[in-house]
Scaffold this motif. Structure first.
Motif, PDB file in Angstrom:
ATOM      1  N   LEU A 197       1.373 -19.107 -21.873  1.00 30.10           N
ATOM      2  CA  LEU A 197       1.886 -17.492 -21.834  1.00 30.10           C
ATOM      3  C   LEU A 197       0.526 -16.772 -22.107  1.00 30.10           C
ATOM      4  O   LEU A 197       0.698 -15.726 -21.395  1.00 30.10           O
ATOM      5  N   ILE A 198      -0.545 -17.492 -22.667  1.00 29.50           N
ATOM      6  CA  ILE A 198      -1.790 -16.758 -22.521  1.00 29.50           C
ATOM      7  C   ILE A 198      -2.030 -16.503 -21.031  1.00 29.50           C
ATOM      8  O   ILE A 198      -2.817 -15.648 -20.725  1.00 29.50           O
ATOM      9  N   ASP A 199      -2.251 -17.690 -20.341  1.00 28.64           N
ATOM     10  CA  ASP A 199      -2.584 -17.716 -18.972  1.00 28.64           C
ATOM     11  C   ASP A 199      -1.584 -16.508 -18.135  1.00 28.64           C
ATOM     12  O   ASP A 199      -2.290 -15.853 -16.962  1.00 28.64           O
ATOM     13  N   ASN A 207      -7.183  -9.605 -20.933  1.00 27.91           N
ATOM     14  CA  ASN A 207      -8.291 -10.655 -21.043  1.00 27.91           C
ATOM     15  C   ASN A 207      -7.847 -11.550 -21.888  1.00 27.91           C
ATOM     16  O   ASN A 207      -6.644 -11.579 -22.639  1.00 27.91           O
ATOM     17  N   TYR A 208      -8.591 -12.778 -22.247  1.00 28.59           N
ATOM     18  CA  TYR A 208      -8.344 -13.819 -22.703  1.00 28.59           C
ATOM     19  C   TYR A 208      -8.161 -13.349 -24.378  1.00 28.59           C
ATOM     20  O   TYR A 208      -6.991 -13.965 -24.792  1.00 28.59           O
ATOM     21  N   GLN A 210      -7.396 -10.598 -25.666  1.00 30.38           N
ATOM     22  CA  GLN A 210      -5.980  -9.798 -25.928  1.00 30.38           C
ATOM     23  C   GLN A 210      -4.719 -10.817 -25.933  1.00 30.38           C
ATOM     24  O   GLN A 210      -3.866 -10.596 -26.713  1.00 30.38           O
ATOM     25  N   SER A 211      -4.796 -11.351 -24.850  1.00 23.20           N
ATOM     26  CA  SER A 211      -3.584 -12.283 -24.515  1.00 23.20           C
ATOM     27  C   SER A 211      -3.366 -12.977 -25.773  1.00 23.20           C
ATOM     28  O   SER A 211      -2.325 -13.394 -26.265  1.00 23.20           O
ATOM     29  N   LYS A 212      -4.401 -13.993 -26.309  1.00 29.35           N
ATOM     30  CA  LYS A 212      -4.074 -14.962 -27.220  1.00 29.35           C
ATOM     31  C   LYS A 212      -3.778 -14.437 -28.505  1.00 29.35           C
ATOM     32  O   LYS A 212      -3.008 -14.695 -29.027  1.00 29.35           O
ATOM     33  N   GLU A 213      -4.360 -13.081 -28.940  1.00 34.62           N
ATOM     34  CA  GLU A 213      -4.196 -12.306 -30.074  1.00 34.62           C
ATOM     35  C   GLU A 213      -2.482 -12.031 -29.988  1.00 34.62           C
ATOM     36  O   GLU A 213      -1.883 -12.147 -30.857  1.00 34.62           O
ATOM     37  N   LEU A 214      -2.047 -11.467 -28.923  1.00 36.16           N
ATOM     38  CA  LEU A 214      -0.609 -11.284 -28.701  1.00 36.16           C
ATOM     39  C   LEU A 214       0.422 -12.395 -28.758  1.00 36.16           C
ATOM     40  O   LEU A 214       1.078 -12.243 -29.506  1.00 36.16           O
ATOM     41  N   VAL A 215      -0.248 -13.443 -28.178  1.00 33.32           N
ATOM     42  CA  VAL A 215       0.658 -14.554 -28.428  1.00 33.32           C
ATOM     43  C   VAL A 215       0.823 -15.194 -29.753  1.00 33.32           C
ATOM     44  O   VAL A 215       1.784 -15.654 -30.082  1.00 33.32           O
TER      45      VAL A 215
END
Length: 278
Positions: A197-199, A207-208, A210-215
């Motif tokens: 999902l992050i990818d 960016n990484y 942002q994506s990680k925090e949302l997931v």
């Protein structure tokens, strides 16, 4: 050499092993009221690692102890926590009869434990890495050979296990292996989902971080939702007819994701059974 582990002042907990799971369980225990009754001895073949864990835990009631194949551990009336790999079960010699033996070793049945050490009560626990934060999902089976009141033993087990997560009691030992699919191996499976999902977020411009925090927030919210709703209810609530989620779910079903996860769980459980037969 004969090392006695009894104490007339405090209950003795002998922790055999000093790895991540031992650390997680002991950290949880220290933070709980259950710890007040224990003096803890960390036993292992590498004294420096045992000392390092003691230094990390930083508590005067926790002490390291070097032991090898020539060491005899007297566990009479003690509580024993086995946090070693299955092949290391017979690394030490035990004498006496423990009050309770707790084992977190995957695939090692109580009958096998009983060949190495004696206890009035044997407990198998299938924890997971969430224990590091007191959030382990723990499947627990208790087998008592004593005349002690079963409710008293279960209360003692709940007190220790709840210090590093929840405690789901089962009435059949085989269900300990089954829980590998629901919780034991699951953090690794979910890590694969999370990274995917992050990818996907990165692919579309996040960016990484942002994506990680949302997931991560989504996983946390999902855990709360799952306490109140069934998975199908959550899916229905999110999925609009011909919407974005419906399209995504259709792709997952086309790729056989549901079946792949079921098969992964079955494979993991079968491997635990294979280890138990060796």
């Amino acid at each position: 050499m004969n090392l006695r582990t009894q104490s007339t002042k405090q209950a003795k907990l002998v922790c055999v092993g000093y790895g991540n799971m031992a650390r997680a369980i002991l950290e949880g225990l220290i933070k709980s009221k259950a710890f007040q009754k224990y003096e803890i001895l960390i036993v292992g073949r590498d004294l420096s690692k045992a000392k390092n864990l003691c230094d990390t835990l930083a508590h005067p009631h926790i002490k390291p102890l070097f032991a090898d194949s020539h060491t005899t551990l007297d566990i009479q009336d003690a509580e024993v926590l086995l946090c070693v790999k299955p092949h290391a079960l017979r690394a030490f010699t035990y004498i006496g009869e423990a009050h309770i033996v707790y084992s977190v070793m995957a695939g090692v049945r109580i009958a096998t434990l009983a060949e190495t050490l004696k206890a009035r009560n044997m407990v198998r626990i299938m924890p997971n890495i969430g224990a590091l934060y007191g959030k382990s999902a723990n499947c627990v089976y208790v087998q008592s050979h004593a005349d002690e009141d079963s409710k008293t033993i279960e209360s003692a087990v709940y007190r220790l296990v709840n210090s590093f997560g929840n405690c789901v009691m089962v009435s059949n030992e085989s269900l300990i292996d089954a829980s590998i699919a629901t919780s034991g191996s699951t953090p690794a499976f979910l890590a694969l989902v999370a990274q995917s999902l992050i990818d996907s977020g990165i692919y579309h411009g996040l960016n990484y971080e942002q994506s990680k925090e949302l997931v991560a927030q989504t996983f946390e919210a999902f855990a709360t939702l799952l306490q109140h709703k069934n998975p199908d209810d959550i899916k229905i609530a999110v999925t609009s007819p011909s919407g974005t989620t419906a399209r995504g779910l259709a792709t997952l079903e086309k790729c056989g994701v549901r079946g792949a996860f079921i098969e992964a769980g079955i494979t993991a459980v079968n491997r635990a059974k294979e280890l138990g037969d060796t």
